[in-house]
Enzyme design. Structure first.
Site, mmCIF file in Angstrom:
data_model
loop_
_atom_site.group_PDB
_atom_site.id
_atom_site.type_symbol
_atom_site.label_atom_id
_atom_site.label_comp_id
_atom_site.label_asym_id
_atom_site.label_seq_id
_atom_site.Cartn_x
_atom_site.Cartn_y
_atom_site.Cartn_z
ATOM 1 C CB VAL A 96 -1.154 -0.032 1.182
ATOM 2 C CG1 VAL A 96 -1.633 1.206 1.343
ATOM 3 C CG2 VAL A 96 -1.888 -1.301 1.207
ATOM 4 C CB CYS B 219 -7.032 -7.591 2.249
ATOM 5 S SG CYS B 219 -5.678 -6.695 2.136
ATOM 6 N NE ARG C 47 1.698 -9.978 1.457
ATOM 7 C CZ ARG C 47 1.175 -8.401 1.651
ATOM 8 N NH1 ARG C 47 1.409 -8.185 2.765
ATOM 9 N NH2 ARG C 47 0.915 -7.786 0.522
HETATM 10 C C1 UDX Z 1 -8.899 -6.845 -1.568
HETATM 11 C C2 UDX Z 1 -10.024 -5.792 -1.712
HETATM 12 O O1 UDX Z 1 -10.727 -5.881 -2.917
HETATM 13 C C3 UDX Z 1 -9.434 -4.398 -1.815
HETATM 14 O O2 UDX Z 1 -10.495 -3.374 -1.944
HETATM 15 C C4 UDX Z 1 -8.571 -4.085 -0.323
HETATM 16 O O3 UDX Z 1 -8.071 -2.896 -0.774
HETATM 17 C C5 UDX Z 1 -7.592 -5.076 -0.318
HETATM 18 O O4 UDX Z 1 -8.277 -6.323 -0.204
HETATM 19 P P1 UDX Z 1 -6.783 -8.015 -2.957
HETATM 20 O O5 UDX Z 1 -6.615 -8.510 -1.667
HETATM 21 O O6 UDX Z 1 -5.696 -7.402 -3.745
HETATM 22 O O7 UDX Z 1 -8.091 -6.723 -2.544
HETATM 23 O O8 UDX Z 1 -7.784 -8.804 -3.901
HETATM 24 P P2 UDX Z 1 -9.272 -9.447 -4.431
HETATM 25 O O9 UDX Z 1 -9.149 -9.082 -5.792
HETATM 26 O O10 UDX Z 1 -10.274 -8.568 -3.585
HETATM 27 O O11 UDX Z 1 -9.348 -10.789 -4.179
HETATM 28 C C6 UDX Z 1 -9.192 -11.385 -2.779
HETATM 29 C C7 UDX Z 1 -9.191 -13.036 -2.892
HETATM 30 O O12 UDX Z 1 -10.531 -13.464 -3.279
HETATM 31 C C8 UDX Z 1 -8.383 -13.692 -3.988
HETATM 32 O O13 UDX Z 1 -7.852 -14.940 -3.353
HETATM 33 C C9 UDX Z 1 -9.347 -13.780 -5.312
HETATM 34 O O14 UDX Z 1 -8.918 -15.078 -6.033
HETATM 35 C C10 UDX Z 1 -10.589 -14.198 -4.437
HETATM 36 N N1 UDX Z 1 -11.815 -13.918 -5.264
HETATM 37 C C11 UDX Z 1 -12.247 -13.075 -5.881
HETATM 38 C C12 UDX Z 1 -12.760 -15.205 -5.505
HETATM 39 O O15 UDX Z 1 -12.227 -16.369 -4.968
HETATM 40 N N2 UDX Z 1 -13.774 -15.101 -6.328
HETATM 41 C C13 UDX Z 1 -14.120 -13.852 -6.454
HETATM 42 O O16 UDX Z 1 -15.224 -13.621 -7.438
HETATM 43 C C14 UDX Z 1 -13.410 -12.698 -6.411
#
Ligand code: UDX
Length: 433
Positions: free
Chosen positions: A11, A260, A329
């Site tokens: 970030v 996250c 992570r």
């Molecule tokens: C997340 C939030 O989206 C973001 O707004 C915040 O600031 C940080 O956390 P991020 O961790 O980068 O972002 O990933 P994100 O795209 O949200 O996906 C998180 C997890 O969910 C991934 O492991 C992804 O594979 C999974 N996921 C996402 C699913 O399993 N199905 C989906 O439909 C979408």
């Protein structure tokens, strides 16, 4: 504006580079000397589309610099805290690094300051920051909670085109400072959402837990779909086209990972427990996420046969926790690799960006080979397991997949075209279809 970013992780680095690109004078601080040295040379440790160019451009124009010195960082008008807050075993966020950093700030502070918190912190932390600084110095600390919603893989894009800017603050001076900080983005007023500091802190948790809940919801439906002989892809289209529900975050599969969602859900459950609030909703979200892993693992074992497992080798596609990042992570792929490595003959791993990052987590195994491309060692593998949906896997070369000894594909993200694979004479195993 003169700003300092405290903590140059994901970030911090993206925010610092992008604020410099908006014309601010930015100093990024980190306690890690090696990291600061390579960042000063424009070398980033994270893979994030567009970031390298922004780093180079702003280092060259001297708007962006890096330091380990709090004395230098505290010369800014505004400090942005981007310190990591990992989860403890109990699920409670670990604030040790944040507290150490506050100590260093108060030792070097020479004037009234704006302290903006971007780190995801437990409710009440900004109040703690204010009290800490004001009790240990003679200066006023104007606290502002400004949670980030950047998604890895599209963080630069998200920074320049935010869905909204949430600002929790107590004074007009703080509001003015935040307006000035974001002014170069030229966003319409309605994008700025002002609220109480505590509301902003909780907004971040609410946002992430809503998305995680959506993922666990579709994953639970996918479990039901298997018994109903339905297809989760079709159901997704059927419900996602309702604008009240929406299409996004409805991809069933191995579940959520990353730095996250798992941590924030744990923190929310922890908060509920602390105040004796019923925690069944988010505990179920977490449980369903774990069930997906167990179900997928069981599919592999059942299809391969427990006895044959130790004689079987697997090609694994995708190790990062999601596509377009080298971040591993809390990656579910890594979890699966750990579970399989001791039980199988050999694992062949391929990821477009995250091989180096995964190596440090897996170097205890001597039956793992890191592949140069997606097809190397296909012929040595019994089956293919897809864990992360990188775009380059979308239309695989079928003649190469046909080299799999057992002609089996386990698609942990429901990403591949099931019909094409079956037509090619390969068995397909997804989740909920
Ligand atoms: C997340 C939030 O989206 C973001 O707004 C915040 O600031 C940080 O956390 P991020 O961790 O980068 O972002 O990933 P994100 O795209 O949200 O996906 C998180 C997890 O969910 C991934 O492991 C992804 O594979 C999974 N996921 C996402 C699913 O399993 N199905 C989906 O439909 C979408």
């Amino acid at each position: 504006m003169k700003i300092s970013i405290i903590g140059s992780g994901y970030v911090g680095l993206v925010s610092g580079a992008c604020f410099a690109d908006l014309g601010h004078s930015v100093v990024c601080l980190d306690k890690d000397k090696t990291k600061i040295k390579s960042l000063s040379q424009g070398k980033s440790s994270i893979y994030e589309p567009g970031l390298d160019e922004i780093l180079k451009r702003n280092i060259q124009s001297k708007r962006l610099s890096f330091t380990t010195s709090y004395k230098i960082a505290c010369q800014a008008d505004l400090l942005i805290l981007c310190i990591d807050t990992p989860a403890k075993k109990s699920g409670e966020p670990n604030l040790t690094n944040l507290k150490l950093s506050l100590k260093s700030i108060s030792a070097e502070l020479r004037k009234e300051i704006f302290i903006v918190t971007k780190s995801t912190v437990p409710i009440g932390t900004n109040e703690y920051i204010k009290n800490f600084i004001e009790n240990s110095t003679s200066f006023k600390a104007n606290i502002i909670s400004n949670p980030e919603f950047l998604k890895e893989g599209s963080a630069v894009q998200d920074f320049f085109y935010p869905s909204r800017i949430v600002i929790g603050c107590e004074s007009n001076a703080s509001r003015k400072a935040m307006k000035e900080l974001y002014a170069p983005l030229k966003l319409p007023n309605k994008k700025f959402i002002y609220m109480k500091v505590q509301s902003a802190e909780l907004t971040k948790y609410a946002s992430n837990s809503f998305l995680a809940t959506k993922i666990s919801f579709i994953n639970k439906i996918s479990q039901i779909a298997e018994y109903a002989n339905a297809d989760i892809h079709e159901i997704k289209r059927g419900i996602g086209s309702d604008s009240r529900i929406g299409n996004e975050f409805l991809n069933a599969g191995l579940g959520y990972g990353g730095s996250c969602f798992p941590k924030d859900i744990k923190a929310l459950i922890n908060f509920e427990k602390k105040f004796q609030i019923d925690h069944s909703l988010f505990s179920a979200v977490e449980a369903i996420n774990n069930q997906q892993f167990t179900l997928f693992y069981k599919k592999i074992i059942d299809a391969m046969g427990q006895k044959r497992l130790k004689h079987s080798s697997f090609m694994i596609w995708g190790i990062s926790f999601k596509p377009n990042t080298n971040d591993v992570r809390d990656s579910i792929a890594l979890r699966l690799i750990h579970r399989l490595a001791d039980q199988v003959k050999h694992l062949y791993l391929y990821d477009p960006e995250a091989l180096r990052e995964s190596f440090v987590h897996l170097n205890q195994y001597n039956n793992i080979t890191y592949c140069k491309n997606a097809y190397e060692h296909m012929q040595s593998s019994n089956a293919l397991i897809l864990c992360t949906e990188w775009l380059e896997f979308k239309n695989p070369e079928m003649n190469m997949l046909n080299r799999l000894k057992d002609k089996k594909i386990f698609d942990g993200r429901n990403f591949l075209d099931k019909e094409i694979i079956i037509k090619a004479g390969i068995q397909y195993f997804g989740l909920g279809r």
